[in-house]
Write an enzyme that holds these catalytic residues in place. Sequence first.
Site, PDB file in Angstrom:
ATOM      1  N   GLY A  95       0.682  -1.249  -0.052  1.00  6.64           N
ATOM      2  CA  GLY A  95       0.146   0.128  -0.175  1.00  6.64           C
ATOM      3  C   GLY A  95       0.741   1.153  -0.015  1.00  6.64           C
ATOM      4  N   THR A  96       2.051   1.334   0.489  1.00 10.70           N
ATOM      5  CA  THR A  96       2.956   2.361   1.064  1.00 10.70           C
ATOM      6  C   THR A  96       3.489   2.882  -0.392  1.00 10.70           C
ATOM      7  OG1 THR A  96       3.510   1.862   2.970  1.00 10.70           O
ATOM      8  CG2 THR A  96       4.799   3.299   1.997  1.00 10.70           C
ATOM      9  N   ASN A 154      -7.965   3.593   8.655  1.00 11.05           N
ATOM     10  CA  ASN A 154      -7.552   2.510   8.961  1.00 11.05           C
ATOM     11  C   ASN A 154      -7.729   2.764  10.783  1.00 11.05           C
ATOM     12  OD1 ASN A 154      -5.636   4.691   8.276  1.00 11.05           O
ATOM     13  ND2 ASN A 154      -4.238   3.609   9.727  1.00 11.05           N
ATOM     14  N   GLN A 196      -7.643  -0.374   3.295  1.00 11.93           N
ATOM     15  CA  GLN A 196      -8.542  -0.967   4.327  1.00 11.93           C
ATOM     16  C   GLN A 196     -10.022  -1.408   3.687  1.00 11.93           C
ATOM     17  OE1 GLN A 196      -7.605  -1.714   7.485  1.00 11.93           O
ATOM     18  NE2 GLN A 196      -5.799  -0.899   7.464  1.00 11.93           N
ATOM     19  N   SER A 200      -3.520  -3.245  -0.783  1.00 13.13           N
ATOM     20  CA  SER A 200      -2.464  -3.822  -0.170  1.00 13.13           C
ATOM     21  C   SER A 200      -3.020  -5.289   0.377  1.00 13.13           C
ATOM     22  CB  SER A 200      -2.097  -3.281   1.232  1.00 13.13           C
ATOM     23  OG  SER A 200      -1.095  -3.805   1.997  1.00 13.13           O
ATOM     24  N   GLY A 201      -2.034  -6.330  -0.047  1.00 12.03           N
ATOM     25  CA  GLY A 201      -2.452  -7.479   0.301  1.00 12.03           C
ATOM     26  C   GLY A 201      -2.615  -7.936   1.514  1.00 12.03           C
ATOM     27  N   HIS A 202      -1.781  -7.515   2.681  1.00  5.87           N
ATOM     28  CA  HIS A 202      -1.827  -8.161   3.889  1.00  5.87           C
ATOM     29  C   HIS A 202      -2.921  -7.854   4.693  1.00  5.87           C
ATOM     30  CE1 HIS A 202       0.184  -5.037   6.469  1.00  5.87           C
ATOM     31  NE2 HIS A 202       0.440  -4.523   5.225  1.00  5.87           N
ATOM     32  N   THR A 237      11.974  -7.163 -11.173  1.00  4.81           N
ATOM     33  CA  THR A 237      11.578  -8.345 -11.351  1.00  4.81           C
ATOM     34  C   THR A 237      10.257  -8.490 -10.242  1.00  4.81           C
ATOM     35  OG1 THR A 237      13.829  -9.410 -11.590  1.00  4.81           O
ATOM     36  CG2 THR A 237      11.928 -10.626 -11.190  1.00  4.81           C
ATOM     37  N   CYS A 289       1.602   1.671  12.662  1.00  2.00           N
ATOM     38  CA  CYS A 289       2.806   2.275  12.467  1.00  2.00           C
ATOM     39  C   CYS A 289       3.419   3.237  13.642  1.00  2.00           C
ATOM     40  CB  CYS A 289       2.908   2.898  11.139  1.00  2.00           C
ATOM     41  SG  CYS A 289       1.601   2.017  10.014  1.00  2.00           S
TER      42      CYS A 289
END
Length: 414
Positions: free
Chosen positions: A97-98, A177, A205, A225-227, A263, A351
């Site tokens: 996300g960042t 968030n 989110q 963002s995946g996580h 990559t 964070c």
Amino acid sequence: MERGIAWVTGKGVTVDSIIGGIVEGQLRRIYLDHAATTPTHPEVVKAMLPYFTDAFGNPSSIYSYGQEAKGAVEKARTRVAELIGARSEEIVFTSGGTEADNSALKGVAHANEHKGNHIITTSIEHHAVMEACKFLERRGFRITYLPVDKYGLVDPDDVKRVITDKTILISVMHASNEVGTIEALEGIGQIAREAGVYFHSDAVQAVGHIPVNVDKLKVDLLSISGHKFYGPKGVGALYTRKGTKLVSLMHGGEQEKRRRAGTENVPGIVGLGKAVELAGQEMGKEANRLADLRDRLIRGLMERIDHIRLNGHPEKRLPNNVNVSIDFVEGESMLLNLDLEGICGSTGSACSSASLEPSHVLLALGLSPEQAHGSLRFTLGRENTEADTERVLEVLPGIVAKLRAMSPLFKTRE
Ligand code: PLP
């Protein structure tokens, strides 16, 4: 009995047993911090594994190993695009996300500075947007940080009011968030479109939790963002509407049609694709289940603890977010005491939880620094059940009473 993180990293504890919320023979650990990160879904891990070993090829290689990896990346791209109503060529994979936020803000700013130097955002954005804006400010861009109301909502009329002929970008997060408030993006998108200004949303989110459609929201750029929805960490995506002008942050190879050199993180991208697939299947039912648990937890907290307030919008909020401020107690002290009971929550965002600065989001909602310091956030997830929220309701009132008994502020409050 040993307490803290050590329980779950001890021998014989499997990912499945942690995700089940029960570590056999030991104190139950209740994870209620899904806005910080989610456990990677076992199906996601399973989908990723071959791409570390058998199918390890570089997608840029023309032989079969490479083409197999490339095929997997493209399949994931199609899945991400479908979930948000986009075309696959509008999706660029990022490291999370960042990077998606930074690419959107700096990318649009630098590609459009000949048109203007003004960017509009809000006072409640994640640090990934805030700090990118501050960086741009130091390089001569002018940033307007819009205020929000007491629930954290941005007024679309405020956006309209501050647009000038120098405005090149509007960035408003989809869902907070911290307090879970869901913004009225459609209205803002319409205003941006009428003014001919690009519109970005940090939907980190929201995606995977609530329906997100880029056309309905009228966004030109959107961060994922995946996580945050049971995918792996370190992978995400930026949606960029066809025709949007932005420069790449990364220079190097020709990957991602020269929009993001480097990559590809093939296992991560495959994992993101699988997480998206699962979210597509489970999201609707899961959102209802979590909203029900959320509301019971909020009600229970309000009934059992006095001098408490709900932060964020009572209805327009993420199905998994509970954020409260409890007067005369420190969020950090409550968290440590909850941790001793096996419960993981948070105060402010992950964070910034190491810093003692009050959350900029809660201050923007009008809370005093003391109220912000006394905030607790619980974010629910797929492995949580009513037993977990009941456990919070069982232990938190006692923790608050114990801490208040030691607090000079509480004793002298009248
Ligand atoms: N934006 C929001 C709203 C977030 O909640 C987060 C993570 O906490 C990010 C951006 C950053 O995402 P990532 O951790 O993938 O870099």
